[in-house]
Design an enzyme around this catalytic site. Structure first.
Site, short mmCIF file in Angstrom:
data_model
loop_
_atom_site.label_atom_id
_atom_site.label_comp_id
_atom_site.label_asym_id
_atom_site.label_seq_id
_atom_site.Cartn_x
_atom_site.Cartn_y
_atom_site.Cartn_z
N HIS A 90 38.96 19.04 -49.61
CA HIS A 90 39.90 19.72 -50.56
C HIS A 90 40.56 20.85 -49.78
O HIS A 90 41.04 21.89 -50.47
CB HIS A 90 39.18 20.04 -52.07
CG HIS A 90 38.33 18.97 -52.52
ND1 HIS A 90 39.03 18.12 -53.13
CD2 HIS A 90 37.23 18.56 -52.19
CE1 HIS A 90 38.04 17.23 -53.75
NE2 HIS A 90 37.05 17.47 -53.16
N LYS A 113 58.43 35.15 -32.53
CA LYS A 113 57.61 33.93 -33.02
C LYS A 113 57.38 32.99 -31.83
O LYS A 113 57.95 32.97 -31.13
CB LYS A 113 58.78 33.36 -34.03
CG LYS A 113 58.79 33.79 -35.28
CD LYS A 113 58.07 33.39 -36.18
CE LYS A 113 58.44 32.08 -36.76
NZ LYS A 113 57.51 31.38 -37.75
N SER A 130 61.88 31.53 -31.77
CA SER A 130 62.83 31.64 -32.52
C SER A 130 64.10 32.36 -32.12
O SER A 130 63.82 33.11 -31.25
CB SER A 130 62.24 32.24 -34.00
OG SER A 130 63.49 32.73 -34.72
N GLU A 149 54.66 19.95 -35.11
CA GLU A 149 55.57 19.49 -36.29
C GLU A 149 56.57 18.21 -35.96
O GLU A 149 56.68 17.53 -37.16
CB GLU A 149 56.45 20.71 -36.71
CG GLU A 149 55.68 22.08 -36.89
CD GLU A 149 56.44 23.39 -36.92
OE1 GLU A 149 57.42 23.56 -37.71
OE2 GLU A 149 56.23 24.07 -36.04
#
Ligand code: ARG
Length: 461
Positions: free
Chosen positions: A158, A285, A279, A292
């Site tokens: 979970h 970043k 970024s 992804e």
């Protein structure tokens, strides 16, 4: 559009829009090697059974060889070609090179069994390529598991910390998924490895062809049994795309964990710069875009599978032109999964594991509570009662802002007097992991055995 293919029944070529709508050449041109290889085997067989003279066959084979080397060198390309598909492209180009004898190539054959052949030849190579790419990922997993064999991190259910596990055990879970993927690819290969050529349009042919000879020439293990099934069947494409979909799913789960683990909230890993991006607005970043994209691209593969499933549903026997739509999703699924496997391998190879952070996190969240319950069971307490007692201890810890490892013996005994000092060892992360000795469990001995069996599989692959 040349009408040579359809012959005398037609007075005009297709409407320009229809021609554009109908052509598959922009994507089936990638099958050209298989198409020519299949044609050469077909012609050699026709000469062997004396449907064609040796002289005609030699001329056709020489013409096909010439086309192959012209495509190879770039002298011949598909740009702006007027043909409906790769089969008509090759045949038209054959005619311009060797003249009317080219017209004998299509004896005892149809484009229906020809496209079935081309795709099966493609599938066998593509499945092998994916298989090898999966194997490479598996080897990297073993290497990384070996390198960090002592590292312990929280295992989750979970997405809540559940029980501590070896990082090696966690990594090897992915090895096992990819091992099943490899089995599925081998199964799909076996099903693809059947010669369709000779089914002709749907009913077989009046010529005395030798399909077993062609199968041998082209390296097929078997010859298809039913000509109608042969030109209608797309099961092998569906099975292959399903196998690819599961690889995509497995990769997406790995990718998701990598994205989470690389976030500062976890801080378990750092992705290598080569597989990260920055970024354009936020200078600080560093994003895990590689993972992804893998997570995102798995969606395409599932879409490809869905397209194929819906395409075949309720199609009457035998060949229907709908089936031309099978190739783009099939190719896309292979290209996408191969790309994902290559990147996943690079990411896995270069990821930095922060084993201190993992370990610090592994002991938190009362992750050894089950160990204490098991310990009470060994003292003779029924498991349900033990569960209750440890639950009370956890509540006590929460109220007093403590972890299980912080508790003194008197605090334990205030909850239940049967508890003795060995509880203090039981709550440690190392002893928790070491205690899970059951086959397939996370104890170092068991994980070592698991890795050894995995290495054996890699050697046999
Ligand atoms: N381009 C077609 C396909 O990919 C070739 C097969 C036969 N075409 C035909 N009209 N009978 O399915």
């Amino acid at each position: 559009m040349s009408n040579a293919l359809w012959g005398g029944r037609f007075e005009s070529g297709p409407d320009a829009a229809m021609q554009k709508f109908s052509t598959s050449l922009p994507y089936d041109s990638r099958l050209w090697r298989y198409d020519i290889k299949g044609s050469i085997a077909h012609v050699q067989m026709l000469a062997r059974v004396k449907v064609l003279s040796d002289e005609d066959a030699q001329q056709i084979v020489a013409g096909l060889d010439q086309i192959a080397s012209e495509i190879e060198s770039g002298a011949l390309n598909f740009e702006g070609a007027p043909d409906e598909d790769i089969h008509s492209f090759v045949e038209r180009n054959l005619a311009t090179r060797i003249g009317s004898v080219a017209g004998k190539l299509h004896t005892a054959r149809s484009r229906n069994d020809q496209i079935a052949l081309d795709v099966r030849l493609f599938l066998k190579e593509a499945l092998s390529a994916v298989h090898d790419a999966v194997l490479e990922v598996q080897k990297v997993i073993i290497t990384r598991a070996d390198e960090h064999f002592d590292a312990i991190l929280p295992g989750y259910t979970h997405l809540q910390r559940a029980q501590p596990v070896l990082l090696a055990h966690h990594l090897m879970a992915y090895f096992q998924m990819f091992e099943r993927d490899r089995e599925r690819l081998q199964e799909a290969y076996r099903r693809a490895d059947v010669l369709p050529l000779g089914a002709a349009a749907l009913a077989g042919t009046t010529f005395p062809i030798d399909r077993h000879f062609v199968a041998e020439q082209l390296g097929f293990a078997r010859v298809s049994e039913n000509s109608m099934d042969t030109v209608a069947d797309r099961d092998h494409m569906l099975e292959s795309t399903f196998a690819l979909s599961l690889i995509g799913l497995h990769l997406s789960r790995l990718a998701e964990e990598w994205v989470l683990w690389s976030a500062p909230e976890w801080g378990f890993i750092t992705l290598d710069d080569r597989f990260s991006t920055g970024s354009s607005i936020m200078p600080q970043k560093k994003n895990p875009d590689s993972m992804e994209l893998i997570r995102g691209k798995s969606a395409r593969v599932l879409g490809d599978l869905n397209t194929l499933l819906v395409l075949v549903k309720a199609l009457p026997l035998t060949y229907n032109r709908d089936l031309q739509e099978d190739k783009e999703p099939l190719f896309d699924a292979f290209d996408t999964v191969l790309g994902c496997l290559e990147i996943a391998r690079g990411v896995l190879e270069t990821t930095k594991f922060h084993t201190q952070t993992m370990r610090a996190s592994a002991g938190g969240g009362f992750s050894t509570a089950t160990d204490v319950a098991d310990y009470l069971v060994r003292l003779g307490v029924p498991f349900r009662e033990a569960h209750e007692i440890v639950g009370r201890v956890v509540k006590y810890c929460e109220e007093n802002n403590k972890e299980l490892e912080d508790l003194a013996l008197f605090e334990w005994q205030s909850q239940d007097e049967r508890i003795d000092e060995s509880v203090l060892e039981t709550v440690g992360v190392d002893s928790s992991v070491a205690a899970r000795q059951s086959y397939g469990g996370t104890a170092p001995d068991r994980v070592r055995e698991q890795i050894n069996r995995a290495k054996l599989l890699m050697r046999e692959a």
